[in-house]
Each structure stands twice: as structure tokens, then as C-alpha cells.
Write an enzyme that holds these catalytic residues in place. Sequence first.
Site, mmCIF file in Angstrom:
data_model
loop_
_atom_site.group_PDB
_atom_site.id
_atom_site.type_symbol
_atom_site.label_atom_id
_atom_site.label_comp_id
_atom_site.label_asym_id
_atom_site.label_seq_id
_atom_site.Cartn_x
_atom_site.Cartn_y
_atom_site.Cartn_z
ATOM 1 N N GLN A 1 -1.946 2.205 10.010
ATOM 2 C CA GLN A 1 -0.655 2.343 9.316
ATOM 3 C C GLN A 1 0.361 3.131 10.140
ATOM 4 O OE1 GLN A 1 -3.659 2.769 7.950
ATOM 5 N NE2 GLN A 1 -3.694 2.334 5.771
ATOM 6 N N ASP B 1 -1.937 10.958 -1.925
ATOM 7 C CA ASP B 1 -2.339 9.955 -2.920
ATOM 8 C C ASP B 1 -2.665 10.587 -4.267
ATOM 9 O OD1 ASP B 1 -2.772 8.454 -0.275
ATOM 10 O OD2 ASP B 1 -2.912 6.938 -1.855
ATOM 11 N N ARG C 1 0.861 -1.184 0.000
ATOM 12 C CA ARG C 1 0.000 0.000 0.000
ATOM 13 C C ARG C 1 0.895 1.230 0.000
ATOM 14 N NH1 ARG C 1 2.398 2.027 3.781
ATOM 15 N NH2 ARG C 1 0.805 3.641 3.830
ATOM 16 N N GLY C 2 0.250 2.412 -0.101
ATOM 17 C CA GLY C 2 1.020 3.645 -0.256
ATOM 18 C C GLY C 2 1.092 3.962 -1.753
ATOM 19 N N ALA C 3 0.787 5.217 -2.114
ATOM 20 C CA ALA C 3 0.592 5.552 -3.527
ATOM 21 C C ALA C 3 1.777 5.157 -4.435
ATOM 22 C CB ALA C 3 0.253 7.025 -3.647
ATOM 23 N N ARG D 1 -7.406 0.134 -6.740
ATOM 24 C CA ARG D 1 -7.560 1.236 -5.788
ATOM 25 C C ARG D 1 -7.689 2.542 -6.585
ATOM 26 N NH1 ARG D 1 -4.160 1.286 -0.463
ATOM 27 N NH2 ARG D 1 -6.087 2.349 0.169
ATOM 28 N N ASN E 1 -5.339 12.468 0.759
ATOM 29 C CA ASN E 1 -4.447 11.585 1.520
ATOM 30 C C ASN E 1 -5.305 10.806 2.513
ATOM 31 O OD1 ASN E 1 -1.722 10.656 2.095
ATOM 32 N ND2 ASN E 1 -1.935 11.675 4.058
ATOM 33 N N LYS E 2 -4.679 9.964 3.279
ATOM 34 C CA LYS E 2 -5.379 9.077 4.220
ATOM 35 C C LYS E 2 -6.437 9.807 5.031
ATOM 36 C CE LYS E 2 -5.195 5.552 4.568
ATOM 37 N NZ LYS E 2 -6.208 4.719 3.881
HETATM 38 O O1 MRU Z 1 -4.493 3.305 2.271
HETATM 39 P P1 MRU Z 1 -3.005 3.470 2.210
HETATM 40 O O2 MRU Z 1 -2.272 2.880 3.349
HETATM 41 O O3 MRU Z 1 -2.457 3.043 0.873
HETATM 42 O O4 MRU Z 1 -2.825 5.047 2.302
HETATM 43 C C1 MRU Z 1 -1.535 5.565 2.197
HETATM 44 C C2 MRU Z 1 -1.486 7.035 2.372
HETATM 45 O O5 MRU Z 1 -2.495 7.697 2.548
HETATM 46 C C3 MRU Z 1 -0.149 7.666 2.215
HETATM 47 O O6 MRU Z 1 -0.057 8.814 2.997
HETATM 48 C C4 MRU Z 1 0.036 8.058 0.737
HETATM 49 O O7 MRU Z 1 -0.206 6.985 -0.098
HETATM 50 C C5 MRU Z 1 1.383 8.613 0.486
HETATM 51 S S1 MRU Z 1 2.619 7.395 0.528
HETATM 52 C C6 MRU Z 1 4.100 8.106 0.194
#
Ligand code: MRU
Length: 369
Positions: A221, A262, A71-73, A114, A272-273
Site C-alpha cells: 500500500q 484501524d 481498503r483503509g478503515a 474485515r 494499524n497495518k
Molecule cells: O489492510 P488495509 O490496506 O485496509 O490497511 C489500512 C491501514 O492499515 C490504514 O493505515 C488504516 O486503515 C487507516 S486509513 C486512514
Amino acid sequence: MTSGFIPTLRTGRAHPHPEPLSGATYSAVELMPGDRAVVILDQRKLPSAEKYEILNRPEQVAEAISEMMVRGAPAIGIAAAYGLVLAAATTSKDTGREFSDAMQKAADALRATRPTAVNLGWAIDRMMRLAAEITTVAGPERIARLAAEARSIHREDVAACKKIGELGAEKIRDGATILTHCNAGALATGGFGTALGLVRAAHAAGKKVRVIASETRPLLQGARLTAWELDRDGIPVEVVTDNMIASLFAAHAIDVAIVGADRIAKNGDVANKIGTYGVACLARLHDVPFYVAAPWSTVDLATPSGADIPIEARSEQEVSHIGDVRVMPDNVRARNPAFDVTPARLIDAIFTERGAAEPSSEATLAHLA
Ligand code: MRU
């Protein structure tokens, strides 16, 4: 969560890749030598187990992304690129048309996993542009060309994170307490991290920084991943529940807030999250700088504003249950938007590898574009 496709082939702490491009002793995702397998660290199991899975098919990579094993963009963009190498490897004997159809099918499945992180579609588009140019090339060479492109995406992301870190770290004073939300670290990127890249760069420059990681309900996370990475690097980190953040701002216990992204819309709004918007509101109310750190691949100039960003709705069970235990009455529904949008006016700067958009706005982003 079910894991229909993914067999457990490897376990244990040792990274199965001999030289991870992440530059660390762990890595969210790597393409194995030989270009026929992708290795993914199962982040759902951290911090209690550091377990790597070896995947050989693009649909396994798609499942790993949708179930948030990775996970993470930026990391899901890299994983999707490697998934398309596997698609080429499984169709290496196909002729031009069959190859293109198989690649398109894999790309569609990966893209559908996603919707919010634009890095996913960005990496898939980049890989598919190359795939379209090489349909008539021999199978083994197609795989090699696509693997080289995917590794470039990975290397460029690590390099971008390092630049972002250096640029943003200039804004962090010695002794600062930094609040971060979710995980925008090495685990969320090709390596090094965006928001945590700033923290790492400030720490490496000798500044005595400490981090407060909000736990980030519902999937934790912050508590599980941000705390794990920083602790491994010996950077002081303390975890708080999300509902403790306001009182920390009120007590002047936070000097700066830094998060990842994201998707960044043309007007400077940032998805973002879920929970990030609340942090930004509190930061503004308490005159604390609020920064976003992201590679340029997260900037989506085709999306006019935050209102146009698709927000992923995830399963109710992530909210209604803690582990396997339901914590709500059976007849009550839960809501689970995975992201929120922070308006540009609350963002003091966005750090990218191209420079800083400071403050976040259509004009400052256009200047970098
Ligand atoms: O749902 P996730 O864990 O994929 O969400 C991740 C985030 O919101 C991060 O802050 C974002 O992807 C940036 S990662 C460098």
C-alpha cells in the site's frame, strides 16, 4: 485473487461520478446520482491502472471490501454504508419484515468482510439504526433516507480528515521528513486522508515537507498507493522497503512518523497495518515523535485494550507469492496477520477531529469522549 461477483463495467481514468464527495479528481468510493449504484476505484490495480467499477448489489460491495479493491478503515465503512443503500434499492418493493430481513442479511455479510477496522461496524450500525426506524416507509423514500445518511457519513469523514490535518500539521516543522507506513490517505478515507491529511495540510501551509513511504509488505500500500497520491499532489515522496526503516532512523533521516489507525482501544492502544509497531519502537528508540491520525469513528471505547482487538488473518498467498509467482518452497507455510497493535505508551499523540489525545492514554481519550 478471484472476483466472482464483480463485472468490469467501466474502465479508464475519468471518474464516472460527476461530483465526487472526496473533493479530489479520484475517489475510493462514491454513491452514484440516483442511489442505485456504487462506484469503487479498484486499488489493487493502482498505480498501473486507474480503473473504476460500478456495483449494483450489496454482495458485490462486500466482495470489493474483502478482496481489498477498496481498503483503509474509514473508506470501508463508507463503502459498507453505500452497500446498505444498494440493499434497500434491491428490496424496494418488500414489506416491512422482508425489508428488515434483507437489510440484516446484507449488514451481516458486509460486517464479516474485515474484522479489525472498527469503522466498518460503526458505519453499519449507524445505517441499521436508521433502517430500523423506516421499515414501514415507502420503498423509494427508504432508499433516499438511507442514501442521505450514507452520504453524511462520507461528508463527515472528509470534514474530519481536514480538521485532523489542520490540528496535526501544527506539529510538523518546515523542512520535516515524515515517515508513513501503509496508506492512510485520500484512498483510505472519504477523501483527503488522515496521516496524509497532516502531510497535505502542512504542504498547503507552505511547509517544505517530504515523505518517506515504507512499501508495506505484503500488499504494498505504501509503494503503490501512498506514492501515487502524493505524487499526484506534487508532494515529494520516496519509497523504501520495510527493512530499510531502522537504518533511516539510525541515520537521523526521519523527523517524525505519522500513521493511520484501524481501531483505537479505550486504553489508547492502536491497531494499524502490520509493521506499524516496529516503526513505533524505532521512533521511541531514536527519540523521534510517533503520531497517529484518525477520525473519532476509529475510536472503540467498548474494546478495553489492544489485546482485545481482533486481528485479521489474510490469505497465505499474499505472502507466499509476488504477483502470480510463488517465492517460497511449496511445502512451507506462510503467516499473514494484516495488523499489529502499538501500545499507547509509544504514541506521542493521536490526532482526531475532536482534538489531540496527547500522549495516547485512557485519560486523554476519555477527555475527548
Ligand atoms: O489492510 P488495509 O490496506 O485496509 O490497511 C489500512 C491501514 O492499515 C490504514 O493505515 C488504516 O486503515 C487507516 S486509513 C486512514
